[in-house]
Design an enzyme around this catalytic site. Structure first.
Site, mmCIF file in Angstrom:
data_model
loop_
_atom_site.group_PDB
_atom_site.id
_atom_site.type_symbol
_atom_site.label_atom_id
_atom_site.label_comp_id
_atom_site.label_asym_id
_atom_site.label_seq_id
_atom_site.Cartn_x
_atom_site.Cartn_y
_atom_site.Cartn_z
ATOM 1 N N ASP A 291 18.205 43.654 79.626
ATOM 2 C CA ASP A 291 19.237 42.627 79.832
ATOM 3 C C ASP A 291 19.722 42.618 81.284
ATOM 4 O O ASP A 291 19.940 43.689 81.876
ATOM 5 C CB ASP A 291 20.420 42.941 78.902
ATOM 6 C CG ASP A 291 21.512 41.917 79.036
ATOM 7 O OD1 ASP A 291 21.309 40.791 78.578
ATOM 8 O OD2 ASP A 291 22.558 42.228 79.648
ATOM 9 N N GLU B 101 14.644 40.288 81.044
ATOM 10 C CA GLU B 101 15.532 39.138 80.825
ATOM 11 C C GLU B 101 16.137 38.815 82.174
ATOM 12 O O GLU B 101 17.126 39.415 82.593
ATOM 13 C CB GLU B 101 16.628 39.469 79.815
ATOM 14 C CG GLU B 101 17.393 38.252 79.360
ATOM 15 C CD GLU B 101 18.716 38.060 80.086
ATOM 16 O OE1 GLU B 101 19.142 38.967 80.805
ATOM 17 O OE2 GLU B 101 19.329 37.016 79.925
HETATM 18 C C1 OTU Z 1 22.735 38.237 79.363
HETATM 19 O O1 OTU Z 1 23.155 37.002 79.935
HETATM 20 C C2 OTU Z 1 22.859 38.157 77.835
HETATM 21 O O2 OTU Z 1 21.791 37.387 77.325
HETATM 22 C C3 OTU Z 1 24.187 37.521 77.543
HETATM 23 O O3 OTU Z 1 24.349 37.279 76.151
HETATM 24 C C4 OTU Z 1 25.261 38.454 78.062
HETATM 25 O O4 OTU Z 1 26.495 37.786 77.998
HETATM 26 C C5 OTU Z 1 25.010 38.855 79.530
HETATM 27 O O5 OTU Z 1 23.665 39.149 79.858
HETATM 28 C C6 OTU Z 1 25.771 40.119 79.850
HETATM 29 O O6 OTU Z 1 25.180 41.197 79.145
HETATM 30 O O7 OTU Z 1 20.814 35.953 82.275
HETATM 31 O O8 OTU Z 1 20.683 38.130 83.129
HETATM 32 O O9 OTU Z 1 24.677 32.558 81.466
HETATM 33 O O10 OTU Z 1 23.308 33.627 79.470
HETATM 34 O O11 OTU Z 1 24.221 35.796 82.148
HETATM 35 C C7 OTU Z 1 21.937 37.853 82.499
HETATM 36 C C8 OTU Z 1 25.253 33.611 80.782
HETATM 37 C C9 OTU Z 1 21.660 36.656 81.776
HETATM 38 C C10 OTU Z 1 24.156 34.451 80.178
HETATM 39 C C11 OTU Z 1 23.346 35.103 81.258
HETATM 40 C C12 OTU Z 1 22.399 36.130 80.645
#
Ligand code: OTU
Length: 630
Positions: free
Chosen positions: A282, A324
């Protein structure tokens, strides 16, 4: 510099007591293959520290211990996958993503859904965060308070081990978020830092005043500009400003501190030894901060990931790492490593193709495939045993700014921000749009940040007033899914989409969710829709059976495997004609009008067998999978 002979014993020491000499030989073989990259990357990051050699030896010892502890069934899976590194590239691979509680209530409950997942042909299940989250608001579990405990609301640690084993026995790989960029402010490390432990304080990035935060803010973007503006939070107990890229209670980890890397690498291996086979890394773009930059996609972030990959290759080679990184298309391939660039190191096995996803939604709003064609043109071939992940929706917003470059270049060109803002407004249902969605983190209608809403709701099913509009919405839905399935990736379905589930507006009544419209697309699995999945008179049935027909065709078409060639053929502006090899074409008509598409040779519809030659007229929003006629 620690040279090779000195450091191998550190890795092998914990295995000395191990009864199987074979494991020591295996560890030696794997380390021999990985040592150069592992040592070079970690020395480049941390070698300036006088304690590097000691730290490196301790890390290797910890890796050796975790390898020694790895259950036999997983060791056997490791061996099979080392012999078949492309095991996940097969066109029969299909992912499914859901929250534990929304799919099955608890981890035990998810086990009861395995027959349903098998009916869909799922072979990879991404369960959204299920480790113990921060008490109170926790960003849907993305603020982790403990990596070693399951969320008590979802079960206990034994339930995770049991579910992982049941899924593995069903041929389904369990995927888990590995939230390595930050921890919750009630994680033991954060609590220790607040209590004055200097070593733990160094796990975070803390500044005594606004001097450095303001200098960073000059070039760093904002993820939650409305609900969590800025990237720093003042914490009294820390006596200063803590780096918080996301919500204030999500404290970024300081990867310039080798103790952080060592701790997180061991955490991942402990979770791998519980049976998790895929780790969704993530927010991996944010791992390294550098003043004067947007603090994303920095070279050191890739070095950290390459070192992590080398560690996994030594201690859990059956595990996949998935990046991600919601970043511009040009920044994506680096997360998959390459033979040439990045010093020739492998990195993640899989990466979300977030640009492809957003461009497909952009094409739907514009009724024109230009954005999509521009993204595909910028999508390079991948190193061996690496794959994109294709998807229509997920638990997050559709992030539009990954498309800025394509929005500037793809016809009709113009101001990219204005173009993306128009698309974002379309999905709020503005004007005569069929969409039912919400903008995310942007109150300025002339600026795009993200869009939220369930697939079926964004595509018009929720606003449909009659059967004609319902059928059009379902055609759009099957078109986007058909593209994700044909593109050449590991496709992941988002729970509920297979049943055309719509927005869940209930989040507005929950104070801790009300400010985050991403909860629109986080429904519980609709049991009624599930019961009607074979009933062609219902939207759920039409979507489920339409999807299953595509999935069944896909499984018999090697041309749809992740690594098969991909070519965009000439087509009208609103049509994408995507060839996979010489004998398969995916045709997508993104417009509400019929469109003619020229065909070279004789082809047949993969689903109906209908023959076409010379030209085919595509119905509005039609998806057509064609295979060359025998
Ligand atoms: C990712 O967020 C997760 O998928 C989100 O659910 C979390 O809120 C976030 O991290 C924090 O853990 O691309 O690389 O636009 O879609 O920040 C971080 C908001 C992510 C999220 C985006 C995404």
């Amino acid at each position: 510099m620690t040279d090779f002979p000195d450091s191998l014993p550190a890795l092998l020491a914990p295995l000395a007591a191990h009864s199987h000499h074979a494991l020591r030989d295996t560890a030696t073989r794997r380390y021999t293959a990985q040592h150069a990259v592992l040592h070079q990357r970690l020395h480049a990051l941390y070698g300036h520290r006088p304690d590097f050699a000691l730290w490196y030896g301790k890390l290797l010892g910890a890796i050796g211990s975790l390898l020694a502890q790895r259950p036999a069934a997983l060791q056997a899976q490791d061996a099979r996958r080392e012999a078949d590194p492309g095991w996940f590239l097969d066109q029969r691979m299909l992912g499914y993503c859901s929250y534990v509680d929304r799919l099955g209530g608890t981890l035990r409950g998810v086990a009861h859904r395995i027959p349903y997942l098998e009916e869909l042909g799922v072979r990879y299940l991404h369960l959204l965060p299920f480790l113990r989250p921060r008490a109170g608001e926790n960003d849907g579990g993305f603020a982790v308070a403990s990596f070693d405990e399951v969320d008590p609301k979802l079960g206990e640690n034994g339930d995770l081990d049991m579910l992982a084993a049941k899924l593995r026995n069903a041929g389904i790989s369990l995927c888990s978020d590995f939230i390595l960029n930050h921890v919750a402010d009630d994680h033991a490390w954060a609590k220790g830092a607040k209590a004055g432990d200097q070593a733990l304080r160094d796990y975070f990035l803390v500044y005594p005043d606004r001097t450095m935060p303001d200098r960073y803010e000059a070039t760093v973007g904002q993820v939650f500009p409305q609900v969590a503006p800025g990237n720093f939070t003042h914490v009294e107990a820390m006596g200063g400003w803590v780096w918080t890229t996301f919500y204030p209670y999500q404290w970024d980890l300081n990867y310039a501190n080798p103790a952080v890397f060592a701790d997180m690498a061991q955490t991942l291996l402990r979770l791998a030894n519980r049976g998790i086979e895929v780790f969704r890394l993530d927010s991996t773009a944010f791992l390294w901060k550098r003043e004067g930059t947007n603090c994303m996609n920095q070279p050191e972030a890739h070095m950290l990931l390459q070192a992590l990959r080398a560690i996994v290759a030594i201690a859990a080679p059956g595990v996949l790492l998935k990046a991600e990184a919601i970043v511009p298309t040009r920044e994506l391939p680096a997360y998959l490593g390459s033979e040439g660039g990045n010093g020739g190191a492998a990195e993640c096995h899989i990466a979300y193709h977030s640009s492809l996803m957003a461009a497909a939604w952009g094409a739907m709003a514009e009724q024109d495939a230009a954005l999509l064609k521009a993204v595909i043109a910028r999508t390079p071939a991948l190193p061996p045993a690496a794959s994109w992940l294709s998807y229509v929706r997920c638990h997050d917003d559709i992030g539009w700014n990954v498309l800025k470059a394509e929005a500037a270049e793809a016809p009709p060109g113009g101001d990219p921000a204005a173009r993306l803002a128009r698309i974002a407004r379309f999905y709020t249902g503005e004007g005569n749009s069929y969409a039912a969605g919400a903008s995310f983190q942007s109150s300025d209608p002339n600026a795009a940040h993200g869009s939220n809403g369930a697939t079926a709701s964004l595509l018009g099913l929720q606003t449909a007033r009659d059967d004609v509009e319902r059928r059009a919405a379902l055609r759009r839905d099957l078109l986007l899914h058909g593209l994700a399935l044909a593109f050449g990736a590991l496709p992941v379905l988002y729970m509920g989409d297979e049943l055309a589930q719509q927005n869940d507006d209930s989040y507005r009544e929950r104070p801790q969710h009300a400010m985050d419209s991403r909860w629109l697309q986080r429904p519980y699995l609709d049991e009624v829709a599930l019961q009607h999945r074979h009933d062609a008179s219902t939207a759920a049935g039409q979507m489920f059976m339409g999807l299953r027909a595509l999935l069944s065709a896909r499984r018999r078409l090697p041309a749809l495997a992740a690594g098969a060639p991909r070519t965009v053929l000439p087509s009208p502006p609103s049509v994408l004609a995507l060839a996979r090899g010489d004998d398969f074409i995916c045709l997508c008509n993104f417009s509400a009008q019929r469109q003619p598409q020229g065909l070279d040779g004789v082809w047949s519809d993969c689903l109906t067998g209908q023959a076409f030659s010379g030209e085919v007229v595509l119905e509005p929003y039609a998806l057509l999978w064609l295979e060359r006629a025998a």
